[in-house]
Design an enzyme around this catalytic site. Structure first.
Site, short mmCIF file in Angstrom:
data_model
loop_
_atom_site.label_atom_id
_atom_site.label_comp_id
_atom_site.label_asym_id
_atom_site.label_seq_id
_atom_site.Cartn_x
_atom_site.Cartn_y
_atom_site.Cartn_z
N SER A 16 10.04 -18.73 -1.50
CA SER A 16 9.51 -18.95 -2.85
C SER A 16 10.01 -17.91 -3.84
O SER A 16 10.45 -18.24 -4.95
CB SER A 16 7.98 -18.96 -2.81
N LYS A 111 8.75 -6.20 -0.52
CA LYS A 111 7.71 -5.17 -0.61
C LYS A 111 7.60 -4.44 0.73
O LYS A 111 6.94 -4.90 1.65
CB LYS A 111 6.37 -5.81 -0.98
N ALA A 133 5.68 -16.07 -7.67
CA ALA A 133 6.89 -16.88 -7.72
C ALA A 133 6.68 -18.18 -8.49
O ALA A 133 7.53 -18.59 -9.29
CB ALA A 133 7.37 -17.18 -6.30
N LYS A 184 -0.14 -2.13 -2.20
CA LYS A 184 -1.00 -3.14 -2.86
C LYS A 184 -1.21 -4.35 -1.97
O LYS A 184 -2.27 -4.99 -2.02
CB LYS A 184 -0.41 -3.52 -4.21
N THR A 241 -2.62 -8.90 -7.29
CA THR A 241 -2.66 -9.33 -5.89
C THR A 241 -4.07 -9.33 -5.34
O THR A 241 -4.39 -10.12 -4.44
CB THR A 241 -1.75 -8.42 -5.04
N ARG A 248 -0.92 -14.50 -1.07
CA ARG A 248 -1.11 -14.80 0.34
C ARG A 248 -1.90 -13.71 1.03
O ARG A 248 -2.65 -13.98 1.99
CB ARG A 248 0.25 -14.98 1.03
N ASN A 249 -1.75 -12.48 0.58
CA ASN A 249 -2.49 -11.37 1.19
C ASN A 249 -3.99 -11.51 0.95
O ASN A 249 -4.80 -11.34 1.86
CB ASN A 249 -1.98 -10.04 0.62
#
Length: 326
Positions: A16, A111, A133, A184, A241, A248-249
């Site tokens: 993505s 990351k 994204a 993060k 985030t 996703r995290n």
């Protein structure tokens, strides 16, 4: 050399984020070659002229091409952008090193903590910041940071990426930008877990604020600039985030709160969850640097040692009283 005559950009990684950055470079006028390990996927992308799996609804500009052969993707490219999950970064950089020619410049938007495996001095940059994204692909207004010790290179990349709805800032602090991007992600897992358990807004903002302090403490110990963590690649990316379910995290943490094991939650997400591996890496880096990071330590223990999240919170809340600035 203007964007219309500039040499191609090779983007390595067709997920993505890699796809979104390839699209953004193409929108800026650069010729772009998108490479990935899955030949069948690249064939599908070329036929559909979009990435329906990872970035649905975003049409590819005409100047974006797919290349299944790594050497062909790199041939004649001035800039090489690596966009793969953190666990795959070192392996790809090692694979890439012998193929890089004189004058080729490399950047990555991964990351993590990997670096220094290219075998020769050349301009290197890191792209990071509060960017999903999907929103970049849709052309929504977005800011990011490009860090390089070669500020001319950072400025060149920023110019190439900047468009009507996308603006890049430059920094000379690669260490700070990398640490912000890694830490993060681990903190966002904790934010999702806390929200999933119903701990509330007070807990979420406490985690973000004290997490920012831990991030800064580690970064400064490793040679980063404190002010980097108050910018896009630090505070900006951390807040994004930890608070939006596009992360996703964060979604991984929410799934853990339902009682799923880490393995089950990872399977449910179906894409890389950088914060999971980052929790282990951060713990190791902090131990070597002698830096105390209680939030990240508890996150590691929840993920890898089976510590119940509520017990982790009780442990954090019972720590000795100290000055906030410590």
């Amino acid at each position: 050399m203007g964007p219309e005559t500039a040499a191609p950009v090779a983007v390595l990684g067709a997920g993505s984020w890699g796809t979104a950055l390839a699209v953004q470079f193409a929108r800026g006028g650069r010729s772009v070659r998108l490479w990935g390990r899955d030949n069948a996927q690249l064939t599908a992308l070329a036929a559909a002229r979009c990435n329906e799996r990872y970035l649905p609804g975003v049409a590819f500009p005409e100047s974006l091409e797919m290349r299944a052969d790594l050497a062909a993707a790199l041939a004649g490219a001035r800039d090489v952008l690596v966009v793969v999950p953190s666990h795959a970064l070192r392996a790809l950089l090692t694979l890439l090193a012998p193929h890089l020619g004189p004058g080729q410049q490399i950047a990555w938007a991964t990351k993590g903590f990997e670096a220094d495996v290219l075998g020769a001095e050349r301009p290197v940059a890191v792209l990071s910041g509060p960017t999903f994204a999907r929103e970049v692909g849709l052309g929504l207004p977005t800011l990011m940071t490009i860090a390089s010790q070669d500020l001319d290179y950072a400025h060149q990349l920023a110019q190439d990426l900047t468009s009507a709805n996308f603006r890049a800032y430059t920094s000379g602090d690669i260490i700070g930008v990398e640490i912000g991007g890694a830490v993060k992600n681990a903190l966002a897992v904790g934010a999702g877990l806390c929200d999933g358990l119903g701990f509330g807004a007070n807990t979420r903002i406490a985690l973000i604020t004290r997490g920012l302090r831990e991030m800064t403490r580690l970064g400064v110990a490793l040679g980063a600039r404190a002010e980097t963590f108050m910018g896009l690649a630090g505070l900006g990316d951390l807040v994004l985030t930890c608070t939006d379910d596009q992360s996703r995290n964060r979604r991984f943490g929410l799934l853990l709160a339902t009682g799923l094991t880490p393995a089950q939650a990872l399977q449910r997400i179906g894409q890389a969850v950088e914060g999971y591996a980052a929790a282990r890496a951060i713990r190791a880096v902090a131990a070597r640097a002698g830096v105390e990071m209680p939030l990240c330590e508890m996150g590691y223990r929840v993920l890898f040692e089976g510590l119940p999240a509520r017990e982790a919170v009780r442990s954090l809340m019972s720590r000795p009283i100290r000055a906030e600035a410590e």
